[in-house]
Design a protein around this motif. Structure first.
Motif, PDB file in Angstrom:
ATOM      1  N   VAL A 111      -9.406 -59.868 -95.222  1.00  0.00           N
ATOM      2  CA  VAL A 111     -10.691 -59.264 -95.762  1.00  0.00           C
ATOM      3  C   VAL A 111     -11.381 -58.170 -94.952  1.00  0.00           C
ATOM      4  N   ILE A 112     -11.358 -58.236 -93.583  1.00  0.00           N
ATOM      5  CA  ILE A 112     -11.932 -57.365 -92.592  1.00  0.00           C
ATOM      6  C   ILE A 112     -11.209 -55.980 -92.663  1.00  0.00           C
ATOM      7  N   VAL A 113      -9.885 -56.131 -92.697  1.00  0.00           N
ATOM      8  CA  VAL A 113      -9.134 -55.012 -92.833  1.00  0.00           C
ATOM      9  C   VAL A 113      -9.467 -54.181 -94.187  1.00  0.00           C
ATOM     10  N   ILE A 114      -9.265 -54.956 -95.289  1.00  0.00           N
ATOM     11  CA  ILE A 114      -9.521 -54.398 -96.646  1.00  0.00           C
ATOM     12  C   ILE A 114     -10.939 -53.705 -96.446  1.00  0.00           C
ATOM     13  N   ASN A 115     -11.912 -54.462 -95.979  1.00  0.00           N
ATOM     14  CA  ASN A 115     -13.359 -53.699 -96.120  1.00  0.00           C
ATOM     15  C   ASN A 115     -13.494 -52.574 -95.203  1.00  0.00           C
ATOM     16  N   PHE A 116     -12.776 -52.489 -93.977  1.00  0.00           N
ATOM     17  CA  PHE A 116     -12.590 -51.414 -93.279  1.00  0.00           C
ATOM     18  C   PHE A 116     -12.068 -50.173 -93.709  1.00  0.00           C
ATOM     19  N   ILE A 117     -11.123 -50.457 -94.493  1.00  0.00           N
ATOM     20  CA  ILE A 117     -10.213 -49.392 -95.229  1.00  0.00           C
ATOM     21  C   ILE A 117     -11.201 -48.957 -96.185  1.00  0.00           C
ATOM     22  N   VAL A 118     -11.748 -49.687 -97.005  1.00  0.00           N
ATOM     23  CA  VAL A 118     -12.779 -49.507 -98.145  1.00  0.00           C
ATOM     24  C   VAL A 118     -13.837 -48.481 -97.397  1.00  0.00           C
ATOM     25  N   ASP A 119     -14.404 -48.802 -96.552  1.00  0.00           N
ATOM     26  CA  ASP A 119     -15.484 -48.119 -95.603  1.00  0.00           C
ATOM     27  C   ASP A 119     -15.090 -46.724 -95.513  1.00  0.00           C
ATOM     28  N   MET A 120     -13.893 -46.644 -94.943  1.00  0.00           N
ATOM     29  CA  MET A 120     -13.352 -45.233 -94.606  1.00  0.00           C
ATOM     30  C   MET A 120     -13.044 -44.406 -95.831  1.00  0.00           C
ATOM     31  N   LEU A 121     -12.616 -45.033 -96.877  1.00  0.00           N
ATOM     32  CA  LEU A 121     -12.488 -44.379 -98.108  1.00  0.00           C
ATOM     33  C   LEU A 121     -13.848 -43.959 -98.824  1.00  0.00           C
ATOM     34  N   TYR A 122     -14.576 -44.839 -98.620  1.00  0.00           N
ATOM     35  CA  TYR A 122     -16.281 -44.490 -99.061  1.00  0.00           C
ATOM     36  C   TYR A 122     -16.700 -43.392 -98.534  1.00  0.00           C
ATOM     37  N   ALA A 123     -16.485 -43.338 -97.074  1.00  0.00           N
ATOM     38  CA  ALA A 123     -17.110 -42.258 -96.105  1.00  0.00           C
ATOM     39  C   ALA A 123     -16.289 -40.839 -96.594  1.00  0.00           C
ATOM     40  N   PRO A 144     -18.730 -47.084-106.941  1.00  0.00           N
ATOM     41  CA  PRO A 144     -18.984 -48.473-106.970  1.00  0.00           C
ATOM     42  C   PRO A 144     -17.758 -49.116-107.164  1.00  0.00           C
ATOM     43  N   MET A 145     -16.732 -48.576-107.698  1.00  0.00           N
ATOM     44  CA  MET A 145     -15.369 -49.306-107.733  1.00  0.00           C
ATOM     45  C   MET A 145     -15.005 -49.468-106.384  1.00  0.00           C
ATOM     46  N   VAL A 146     -14.812 -48.247-105.700  1.00  0.00           N
ATOM     47  CA  VAL A 146     -14.093 -48.645-104.284  1.00  0.00           C
ATOM     48  C   VAL A 146     -15.047 -49.622-103.730  1.00  0.00           C
ATOM     49  N   THR A 147     -16.438 -49.657-103.653  1.00  0.00           N
ATOM     50  CA  THR A 147     -17.085 -50.721-103.039  1.00  0.00           C
ATOM     51  C   THR A 147     -16.658 -51.972-103.526  1.00  0.00           C
ATOM     52  N   LEU A 148     -16.378 -52.271-104.719  1.00  0.00           N
ATOM     53  CA  LEU A 148     -16.228 -53.614-105.308  1.00  0.00           C
ATOM     54  C   LEU A 148     -14.698 -54.161-104.826  1.00  0.00           C
ATOM     55  N   ILE A 149     -13.888 -53.046-104.451  1.00  0.00           N
ATOM     56  CA  ILE A 149     -12.354 -53.638-103.842  1.00  0.00           C
ATOM     57  C   ILE A 149     -12.769 -54.582-102.543  1.00  0.00           C
ATOM     58  N   GLY A 150     -13.768 -53.906-101.475  1.00  0.00           N
ATOM     59  CA  GLY A 150     -13.831 -54.884-100.503  1.00  0.00           C
ATOM     60  C   GLY A 150     -14.638 -56.124-100.675  1.00  0.00           C
ATOM     61  N   LEU A 151     -15.457 -55.952-101.794  1.00  0.00           N
ATOM     62  CA  LEU A 151     -16.244 -57.324-102.036  1.00  0.00           C
ATOM     63  C   LEU A 151     -15.409 -58.232-102.698  1.00  0.00           C
ATOM     64  N   GLN A 152     -14.346 -57.725-103.459  1.00  0.00           N
ATOM     65  CA  GLN A 152     -13.824 -58.703-104.305  1.00  0.00           C
ATOM     66  C   GLN A 152     -12.293 -59.245-103.459  1.00  0.00           C
ATOM     67  N   ALA A 153     -11.930 -58.806-102.373  1.00  0.00           N
ATOM     68  CA  ALA A 153     -10.703 -59.088-101.520  1.00  0.00           C
ATOM     69  C   ALA A 153     -11.073 -60.478-101.293  1.00  0.00           C
ATOM     70  N   GLY A 154     -12.105 -61.040-100.697  1.00  0.00           N
ATOM     71  CA  GLY A 154     -12.248 -62.423-100.513  1.00  0.00           C
ATOM     72  C   GLY A 154     -12.104 -63.283-101.733  1.00  0.00           C
ATOM     73  N   THR A 155     -12.583 -62.877-102.967  1.00  0.00           N
ATOM     74  CA  THR A 155     -12.620 -63.547-104.072  1.00  0.00           C
ATOM     75  C   THR A 155     -10.924 -63.753-104.638  1.00  0.00           C
ATOM     76  N   MET A 156     -10.444 -62.546-104.314  1.00  0.00           N
ATOM     77  CA  MET A 156      -8.860 -62.551-105.025  1.00  0.00           C
ATOM     78  C   MET A 156      -8.287 -63.382-104.163  1.00  0.00           C
ATOM     79  N   LEU A 157      -8.382 -63.495-102.690  1.00  0.00           N
ATOM     80  CA  LEU A 157      -7.721 -64.660-102.154  1.00  0.00           C
ATOM     81  C   LEU A 157      -8.111 -65.880-102.523  1.00  0.00           C
ATOM     82  N   GLY A 158      -9.214 -66.606-102.768  1.00  0.00           N
ATOM     83  CA  GLY A 158      -9.780 -67.483-103.380  1.00  0.00           C
ATOM     84  C   GLY A 158      -8.901 -67.858-104.498  1.00  0.00           C
ATOM     85  N   GLY A 159      -8.808 -66.941-105.532  1.00  0.00           N
ATOM     86  CA  GLY A 159      -8.133 -67.054-106.958  1.00  0.00           C
ATOM     87  C   GLY A 159      -6.587 -66.833-106.613  1.00  0.00           C
TER      88      GLY A 159
END
Length: 325
Positions: free
Chosen positions: A303-315, A248-263
């Motif tokens: 955000v897309i690149v970060i989520n792509f890396i997260v998907d690969m790590l999750y796999a 779940p922590m790895v998944t959250l990295i991808g979900l929080q990438a856009g939020t972190m950019l906003g912050g």
């Protein structure tokens, strides 16, 4: 091969998402009052109708929305982000100047938040319902509930003004003429306060997720089996519980990438950092459509690149994730 197939599918799904984001934002910006010419005329203190008309033709604002949208998307296919009305140079050049500050801020904040959140979450789960758990959970709630700009302002007041330990803002010492390792250390010194400010909120999220995930995994059957086999508690935690609790922590990295950019918009404004967040704010104030769309384009790509890396790590972490799922 299954990993490569999964990667290809993720990349194929990202392209329509990027198109929808940019087209939707372009159309929404047309509904906002004012445009680039209005902002320029206001800065000049007024202008005659002839010059205003020439400026609108220069920035292609006299054309219909559909024509301008088509022209923008066509230029985007050729990686042409247009010209910045604020800086008078290509948007790509402006973004490349601002991108390193945002990447450093995001990367360092994410690393601190993830590592500290994981460590505190493990400690809280191992001492559940005891004083370490209570203390860590309370601090996490305080960090999560406190606005980032307040952390930034209090950090400036305490550590920069009152104690004088850290610089109050900026990306480096002005006029110092530093190079090499001295320049790197100077930038790192200026990024301590903004990094901690941005990291604290996300640290609170990660530690709460890690604590919950550790407690959930600890009650699963395979953990009971490992303990029944006589494995040492430390080995059970590190080799069995921790690896599964990290999902779940790895998944959250991808979900929080856009939020972190906003912050980063708030943090960069508070600490006067020359990053993408501050550039986006300036573009909104100046009604610089090309620059704002360029920032959104680069942010969406990040955000897309970060989520792509997260998907690969999750796999890699979870063998059940395959191309067919």
């Amino acid at each position: 091969m299954r990993i490569l197939s999964l990667a290809a599918r993720r990349l194929a799904a990202a392209l329509p998402a990027l198109f929808i984001i940019l087209a939707g934002l372009f159309l929404l910006l047309q509904l906002a009052p004012g445009d680039t010419v209005d902002a320029l005329v206001a800065q000049m203190g007024g202008s005659d109708p002839t010059m205003i008309e020439q400026l609108r033709k220069h920035y292609a604002l006299d054309q219909s929305t559909s024509v301008r949208l088509g022209d923008y998307l066509w230029r985007l296919v050729h990686l042409d982000l247009g010209q910045s009305a604020i800086y008078g140079k290509p948007v790509a050049a402006v973004i490349l100047e601002r991108l390193p500050a945002t990447l450093l801020l995001m990367g360092s904040s994410l690393a601190i938040a993830f590592a500290a959140g994981m460590a505190l979450g493990v400690i809280a789960a191992r001492r559940v319902n005891r004083w370490p758990d209570t203390l860590i959970s309370t601090l996490g709630l305080v960090f999560y509930a406190t606005p980032s700009f307040w952390f930034g302002l209090m950090g400036i007041f305490v550590f920069a003004i009152y104690l004088g330990w850290l610089p109050a803002g900026g990306y480096g010492s002005v006029g110092a003429g530093l190079t090499g390792i001295a320049q790197v250390l100077d930038i790192a010194w200026h990024l301590i306060l903004p990094t901690l400010t941005l990291a604290l909120i996300f640290l609170a999220i990660y530690l709460r997720i890690m604590r919950t995930s550790m407690l959930e995994v600890s009650n699963l059957d395979f953990i009971r089996t490992a303990r029944a086999k006589g494995l040492r508690d430390t080995k059970v935690v590190t080799r069995h519980i921790l690896r599964n609790a990290l999902l779940p922590m790895v998944t959250l990295i991808g979900l929080q990438a856009g939020t972190m950019l906003g912050g980063s918009v708030v943090v960069e404004s508070v600490f006067a950092l020359p990053g993408l967040g501050r550039l986006a704010y300036e573009s909104v104030v100046q009604r610089d459509l090309n620059t704002l769309l360029g920032v959104v384009f680069v942010s969406a790509l990040l955000v897309i690149v970060i989520n792509f890396i997260v998907d690969m790590l999750y796999a890699r972490l979870d063998p059940r994730i395959t191309a067919g799922h």
